[in-house]
Enzyme design. Structure first.
Site, PDB file in Angstrom:
ATOM      1  N   GLN A 191       7.028 -20.654  -5.641  1.00 32.34           N
ATOM      2  CA  GLN A 191       7.672 -20.683  -4.315  1.00 32.34           C
ATOM      3  C   GLN A 191       6.835 -20.009  -3.236  1.00 32.34           C
ATOM      4  O   GLN A 191       7.086 -20.160  -2.054  1.00 32.34           O
ATOM      5  CB  GLN A 191       9.040 -19.979  -4.387  1.00 32.34           C
ATOM      6  CG  GLN A 191      10.023 -20.677  -5.285  1.00 32.34           C
ATOM      7  CD  GLN A 191      11.160 -19.754  -5.695  1.00 32.34           C
ATOM      8  OE1 GLN A 191      12.179 -19.685  -5.035  1.00 32.34           O
ATOM      9  NE2 GLN A 191      10.986 -19.040  -6.800  1.00 32.34           N
ATOM     10  N   ARG A 192       5.865 -19.210  -3.642  1.00 37.43           N
ATOM     11  CA  ARG A 192       5.081 -18.481  -2.637  1.00 37.43           C
ATOM     12  C   ARG A 192       3.815 -19.230  -2.213  1.00 37.43           C
ATOM     13  O   ARG A 192       3.168 -18.845  -1.231  1.00 37.43           O
ATOM     14  CB  ARG A 192       4.689 -17.105  -3.192  1.00 37.43           C
ATOM     15  CG  ARG A 192       5.837 -16.120  -3.223  1.00 37.43           C
ATOM     16  CD  ARG A 192       5.548 -14.896  -2.376  1.00 37.43           C
ATOM     17  NE  ARG A 192       4.509 -14.089  -2.936  1.00 37.43           N
ATOM     18  CZ  ARG A 192       4.709 -12.930  -3.570  1.00 37.43           C
ATOM     19  NH1 ARG A 192       5.936 -12.468  -3.708  1.00 37.43           N
ATOM     20  NH2 ARG A 192       3.717 -12.244  -4.041  1.00 37.43           N
ATOM     21  N   ARG A 194      17.229 -32.037 -11.769  1.00 36.56           N
ATOM     22  CA  ARG A 194      18.489 -32.794 -11.704  1.00 36.56           C
ATOM     23  C   ARG A 194      18.400 -34.063 -12.569  1.00 36.56           C
ATOM     24  O   ARG A 194      19.356 -34.432 -13.259  1.00 36.56           O
ATOM     25  CB  ARG A 194      18.777 -33.139 -10.240  1.00 36.56           C
ATOM     26  CG  ARG A 194      19.905 -34.087  -9.999  1.00 36.56           C
ATOM     27  CD  ARG A 194      21.262 -33.448 -10.049  1.00 36.56           C
ATOM     28  NE  ARG A 194      21.576 -32.647  -8.888  1.00 36.56           N
ATOM     29  CZ  ARG A 194      22.722 -31.968  -8.770  1.00 36.56           C
ATOM     30  NH1 ARG A 194      23.615 -31.981  -9.749  1.00 36.56           N
ATOM     31  NH2 ARG A 194      22.967 -31.251  -7.704  1.00 36.56           N
ATOM     32  N   GLU A 233      17.413 -14.442  -7.342  1.00 36.87           N
ATOM     33  CA  GLU A 233      16.976 -13.462  -8.352  1.00 36.87           C
ATOM     34  C   GLU A 233      17.660 -12.104  -8.208  1.00 36.87           C
ATOM     35  O   GLU A 233      17.847 -11.389  -9.185  1.00 36.87           O
ATOM     36  CB  GLU A 233      15.446 -13.285  -8.319  1.00 36.87           C
ATOM     37  CG  GLU A 233      14.912 -12.685  -7.048  1.00 36.87           C
ATOM     38  CD  GLU A 233      13.419 -12.344  -7.138  1.00 36.87           C
ATOM     39  OE1 GLU A 233      12.723 -12.580  -6.153  1.00 36.87           O
ATOM     40  OE2 GLU A 233      12.978 -11.844  -8.176  1.00 36.87           O
ATOM     41  N   CYS A 236       0.823  -1.217   0.000  1.00 33.43           N
ATOM     42  CA  CYS A 236       0.000   0.000   0.000  1.00 33.43           C
ATOM     43  C   CYS A 236       0.856   1.266   0.000  1.00 33.43           C
ATOM     44  O   CYS A 236       1.546   1.567   0.977  1.00 33.43           O
ATOM     45  CB  CYS A 236      -0.905  -0.036   1.234  1.00 33.43           C
ATOM     46  SG  CYS A 236      -1.919   1.427   1.432  1.00 33.43           S
ATOM     47  N   ASP A 284      11.324 -14.940   2.095  1.00 33.17           N
ATOM     48  CA  ASP A 284      12.719 -14.535   1.909  1.00 33.17           C
ATOM     49  C   ASP A 284      13.608 -14.740   3.134  1.00 33.17           C
ATOM     50  O   ASP A 284      14.829 -14.758   3.016  1.00 33.17           O
ATOM     51  CB  ASP A 284      12.784 -13.057   1.494  1.00 33.17           C
ATOM     52  CG  ASP A 284      12.271 -12.842   0.080  1.00 33.17           C
ATOM     53  OD1 ASP A 284      12.200 -13.820  -0.680  1.00 33.17           O
ATOM     54  OD2 ASP A 284      11.936 -11.690  -0.254  1.00 33.17           O
ATOM     55  N   HIS A 315       6.828 -17.683  -8.873  1.00 36.98           N
ATOM     56  CA  HIS A 315       5.861 -17.587  -7.769  1.00 36.98           C
ATOM     57  C   HIS A 315       5.360 -18.927  -7.243  1.00 36.98           C
ATOM     58  O   HIS A 315       4.643 -18.942  -6.241  1.00 36.98           O
ATOM     59  CB  HIS A 315       4.687 -16.695  -8.192  1.00 36.98           C
ATOM     60  CG  HIS A 315       5.088 -15.249  -8.251  1.00 36.98           C
ATOM     61  ND1 HIS A 315       5.821 -14.747  -9.294  1.00 36.98           N
ATOM     62  CD2 HIS A 315       4.888 -14.228  -7.386  1.00 36.98           C
ATOM     63  CE1 HIS A 315       6.053 -13.460  -9.079  1.00 36.98           C
ATOM     64  NE2 HIS A 315       5.502 -13.114  -7.920  1.00 36.98           N
ATOM     65  N   GLU A 368      25.917 -27.552  -7.526  1.00 36.48           N
ATOM     66  CA  GLU A 368      27.351 -27.413  -7.776  1.00 36.48           C
ATOM     67  C   GLU A 368      27.840 -26.011  -7.433  1.00 36.48           C
ATOM     68  O   GLU A 368      28.988 -25.820  -7.038  1.00 36.48           O
ATOM     69  CB  GLU A 368      27.671 -27.746  -9.241  1.00 36.48           C
ATOM     70  CG  GLU A 368      27.861 -29.228  -9.530  1.00 36.48           C
ATOM     71  CD  GLU A 368      26.593 -30.072  -9.356  1.00 36.48           C
ATOM     72  OE1 GLU A 368      25.493 -29.519  -9.537  1.00 36.48           O
ATOM     73  OE2 GLU A 368      26.708 -31.263  -9.033  1.00 36.48           O
TER      74      GLU A 368
HETATM   75  O1  F6P Z   1       7.831 -12.443  -1.041  1.00 41.35           O
HETATM   76  C1  F6P Z   1       9.103 -11.890  -1.280  1.00 41.35           C
HETATM   77  C2  F6P Z   1       9.375 -11.937  -2.714  1.00 41.35           C
HETATM   78  O2  F6P Z   1       9.128 -13.237  -3.043  1.00 41.35           O
HETATM   79  C3  F6P Z   1      10.724 -11.560  -3.291  1.00 41.35           C
HETATM   80  O3  F6P Z   1      11.736 -12.502  -3.181  1.00 41.35           O
HETATM   81  C4  F6P Z   1      10.351 -11.250  -4.710  1.00 41.35           C
HETATM   82  O4  F6P Z   1      11.246 -10.482  -5.389  1.00 41.35           O
HETATM   83  C5  F6P Z   1       9.069 -10.535  -4.535  1.00 41.35           C
HETATM   84  O5  F6P Z   1       8.474 -11.095  -3.401  1.00 41.35           O
HETATM   85  C6  F6P Z   1       8.175 -10.572  -5.717  1.00 41.35           C
HETATM   86  O6  F6P Z   1       6.874 -10.280  -5.335  1.00 41.35           O
HETATM   87  P1  F6P Z   1       5.731  -9.695  -6.274  1.00 41.35           P
HETATM   88  O7  F6P Z   1       5.748 -10.490  -7.493  1.00 41.35           O
HETATM   89  O8  F6P Z   1       4.510  -9.882  -5.442  1.00 41.35           O
HETATM   90  O9  F6P Z   1       6.061  -8.268  -6.493  1.00 41.35           O
END
Ligand code: F6P
Length: 326
Positions: free
Chosen positions: A258-259, A158, A226, A76, A131, A256, A191
């Site tokens: 990963q989220r 792998r 990243e 926000c 993170d 994403h 590696e």
């Molecule tokens: O949640 C943290 C994070 O995953 C960062 O590692 C990543 O760069 C960012 O959020 C990306 O989030 P969004 O796509 O919501 O902007």
């Protein structure tokens, strides 16, 4: 006890698996202590625009295992300006909210800290971000789940890397920090691991590949955070390709995925402990602080420190990863 009768809870910033478990723990602990709970939707925006709903014991049933956040989340901009925060304060006053639990990361706590300096409503934070980059807590909610998601994906990559004798660059999240890359890299036997905390890694990587070439190493997995300074997995792959023309190189950006997903046991338990502790902290008249985990104990860390101080990666892990990938 007595001052706090009604609390608000919100999630803000990037979502993380385990946020729902934290909302559940906050809600049920508060109700156990006879407090009312309002769920504020869409992060700080909900505090400004007035999006909220009462949370009851049953509202948070069946969510401990779910990723995402039932309260939604947002970043926000308006909460960054004094007028926005004043509108949020007026809303909290109108709804008789005496304290707020905010679940999120760095940006969330920065906003909470500023608000706490301006107004008299106490805020307590719960660290929730995949993170793991918050000072004052060993783990943030969502980190462990994200690691497991990465590991599952890299194990699969792998198989194909090895079948085709390929060099894979796999990019994981971590715009500012290499926590996910470092730990998942070790867990997958990568590696090499490239993180923002270490500079000039490409030339070291080329030397490493050169040596591997001499040893007739047929495939390689390189994990790239990243936020790595050279520009991410695609850019590094391009630079390496220039010097290793015979290599069959592929890049995968996990993104994403990963989220999301169901939180691991670790994240569910951490979220439950921290949700409980956040309500206890409000009842103990604490304010402007985050509840965190240090050496498996719950601690209270002032926002001032959590947002200002830098949490470094464990340098020994970096060394271990290099030794184990000889
Ligand atoms: O949640 C943290 C994070 O995953 C960062 O590692 C990543 O760069 C960012 O959020 C990306 O989030 P969004 O796509 O919501 O902007």
């Amino acid at each position: 006890m007595g001052k706090i009768k009604r609390i608000g809870v919100l999630t803000s910033g990037g979502d993380a698996p385990g946020m729902n478990a934290a909302i559940r723990a906050v809600t049920r602990t508060a109700i156990y202590y006879d407090l009312e709970v309002l769920g504020i939707r869409h992060g700080y925006r909900g505090m400004i625009e007035g999006y909220c709903k009462p949370l009851k014991v049953h509202t948070v049933s069946n969510i401990i295992q779910r990723g995402g956040t039932i309260l939604k989340t947002a970043r926000c901009e308006e909460f960054k300006i004094p007028e926005g925060r004043k509108r949020a304060y007026d809303y909290l006053k109108r709804r008789n909210i005496d304290g707020v639990v905010v679940i999120g990361g760095d940006g969330t706590f920065t906003g909470a800290r500023v608000f706490s300096e301006e107004f008299d409503i106490p805020f307590i934070g719960i660290p929730g971000t995949i993170d793991n980059d918050i000072y004052g807590t060993d783990y943030t909610i969502g980190y462990d789940t994200a690691l497991n998601t990465v590991i599952e994906a890299v194990d699969k990559i792998r198989d194909t890397a090895s079948a085709h004798n390929r060099l894979f660059f796999i990019e994981v999240m971590g715009a500012e920090a290499g926590f996910i890359a470092l730990r998942s890299g070790i867990a997958c036997g990568a590696e090499a691991i490239l993180i923002p905390e270490v500079k000039n890694q490409v030339s070291t990587l080329k030397d490493f590949l050169e040596n591997g070439d001499r040893r007739k190493k047929s495939s390689n997995i390189i994990i790239v955070a990243e936020g790595e300074e050279e520009g991410g997995a695609y850019e590094i792959a391009r630079k390496v390709k220039n010097d290793f023309k015979d290599y069959s190189i592929r890049v995968t950006v996990l993104g994403h995925i990963q989220r999301g997903g169901s939180p691991t046991a670790f994240d569910r338990v951490a979220a439950s402990r921290l949700g409980y502790a956040a309500v206890e902290a409000l009842l103990d008249d604490q304010k402007s602080a985050m509840v965190g985990l240090q050496n498996n104990n719950v601690v209270l860390v002032p926002f001032r420190k959590a947002v200002k101080l830098h949490k470094d990666v464990n340098r020994q892990l970096l060394e271990i990863s290099q030794i184990l990938s000889i």
